[in-house]
Design an enzyme around this catalytic site. Structure first.
Site, PDB file in Angstrom:
ATOM      1  N   LYS A   1      47.882  14.210  69.205  1.00 59.37           N
ATOM      2  CA  LYS A   1      48.979  12.722  68.395  1.00 59.37           C
ATOM      3  C   LYS A   1      48.837  12.363  68.955  1.00 59.37           C
ATOM      4  O   LYS A   1      49.082  12.522  70.906  1.00 59.37           O
ATOM      5  CB  LYS A   1      50.241  14.175  68.052  1.00 59.37           C
TER       6      LYS A   1
HETATM    7  P1  FBP Z   1      58.768  10.146  65.564  1.00 59.63           P
HETATM    8  O1  FBP Z   1      57.867  10.540  64.322  1.00 59.63           O
HETATM    9  O2  FBP Z   1      60.441  10.221  64.806  1.00 59.63           O
HETATM   10  O3  FBP Z   1      58.087   9.378  66.290  1.00 59.63           O
HETATM   11  O4  FBP Z   1      58.980  12.039  66.228  1.00 59.63           O
HETATM   12  C1  FBP Z   1      58.227  11.622  66.613  1.00 59.63           C
HETATM   13  C2  FBP Z   1      57.791  12.441  68.617  1.00 59.63           C
HETATM   14  O5  FBP Z   1      56.435  12.828  69.038  1.00 59.63           O
HETATM   15  C3  FBP Z   1      58.972  13.499  68.343  1.00 59.63           C
HETATM   16  O6  FBP Z   1      57.991  14.575  68.823  1.00 59.63           O
HETATM   17  C4  FBP Z   1      59.549  12.855  69.829  1.00 59.63           C
HETATM   18  O7  FBP Z   1      60.464  13.653  69.823  1.00 59.63           O
HETATM   19  C5  FBP Z   1      59.616  11.241  70.272  1.00 59.63           C
HETATM   20  O8  FBP Z   1      58.369  10.827  69.002  1.00 59.63           O
HETATM   21  C6  FBP Z   1      58.840  10.735  71.031  1.00 59.63           C
HETATM   22  O9  FBP Z   1      58.990  10.038  70.631  1.00 59.63           O
HETATM   23  P2  FBP Z   1      59.584   8.389  72.078  1.00 59.63           P
HETATM   24  O10 FBP Z   1      59.166   9.411  74.116  1.00 59.63           O
HETATM   25  O11 FBP Z   1      58.228   7.343  72.179  1.00 59.63           O
HETATM   26  O12 FBP Z   1      61.095   8.235  71.866  1.00 59.63           O
END
Ligand code: FBP
Length: 272
Positions: A186
């Site tokens: 991912k």
């Molecule tokens: P989103 O679709 O809301 O971006 O979620 C994906 C994700 O990877 C979550 O699992 C995680 O909490 C968040 O984004 C982390 O985002 P960042 O570290 O970029 O703030």
């Protein structure tokens, strides 16, 4: 192993694509992420909605799986993530995700896959690399697929490339994830179909899914982004805020599923 392949199929449909709901935000960003639509702070409420809409899989930390995992019906893939960090530390001390649960916990909770984040390029890369290796080695022994959230970030990346979404950085992270034994990756959107296709190539056959990102004001814009991911050879998306921060997540999930699994034009999918 057969176990790994069978469990991966709980997320991916026959077309090899998946839409997975992400819900670790209460820990990783804090409950303020739910304030746009506060009832979704209740995991049962939002999980019921996403499952009803036909989501392929869901991702959460072990504690939420204990509280609300029974909302995840048997035909929905359950991914348990074993690492995180809070948003309470100063930003430059947030370059490490620590382990908050163990492979055994995930197995007991009925996980179909186990996930962990690596911030490639972080000064603490070494710790996360080792953490991932331990999780992957044990999970693979037990026949469980391992998902890597391959997120390049850190001061050197900013200095050398300007932004963590630079495709050279993202494809490096995806490659590092594949080389460290991930079964699913991912990562960030690189800004274009052409560059994301290189990320997919660099992952050498390991499926690459988009990490959703902040909610787009216009829902069609997000559908278009996911369309580009699929066009670039991506295997789908793991989406949090773009689902739970919307007033009405169900029709939006259905539209996303049509874009991902039926190649439906984003504008058309949004109308239906
Ligand atoms: P989103 O679709 O809301 O971006 O979620 C994906 C994700 O990877 C979550 O699992 C995680 O909490 C968040 O984004 C982390 O985002 P960042 O570290 O970029 O703030």
């Amino acid at each position: 192993s057969v176990g790994i392949r069978r469990r991966l199929r709980r997320f991916f449909r026959r077309d090899g694509r998946a839409l997975i709901f992400a819900m670790d935000h209460g820990f990783e960003h804090g409950p303020t992420d739910f304030e746009e639509h506060w009832e979704h702070v209740n995991p049962r409420i939002i999980l019921r909605k996403v499952v009803r809409a036909g989501i392929d899989g869901v991702m959460m930390l072990p504690g939420i799986a204990r509280i609300a995992g029974d909302e995840v019906k048997p035909n929905v893939g359950l991914m348990i993530k074993l690492t995180s960090k809070t948003n309470l530390r100063p930003k430059d001390e947030q370059l490490l995700q620590s382990q908050l649960g163990f492979v055994e916990d995930a197995v007991k909770l009925g996980a179909d896959a186990i996930a962990a984040t690596v911030y490639w390029g972080s000064p603490q890369e070494d710790v996360m690399m080792r953490q991932f290796a331990e999780i992957a080695s044990y999970a693979h022994d037990l026949g469980f697929p391992v998902v890597q959230f391959a997120y390049p970030r850190g001061p050197y990346i900013n200095e050398k490339y300007g932004r963590k979404e630079d495709y050279r950085v993202v494809m490096y992270g995806a490659r590092a994830a594949a080389e460290s034994g991930a079964d699913m990756i991912k990562t960030y959107w690189t800004g274009s179909k052409e560059t994301f296709a290189k990320v997919v190539d660099a992952a050498a056959g390991v499926p690459v899914l988009l990490s959703g990102g902040a909610k787009t004001e216009n829902p069609v814009d997000f559908l278009k982004l996911v369309w580009d991911v699929i066009e670039a050879g991506g295997s789908g998306a793991v989406v949090g805020r773009n689902i739970f921060q919307r007033e009405n997540p169900e029709p939006f999930i259905k539209a996303l599923l049509r874009v991902i699994h039926r190649n439906e034009d984003p504008e058309e999918a949004a109308k239906a």
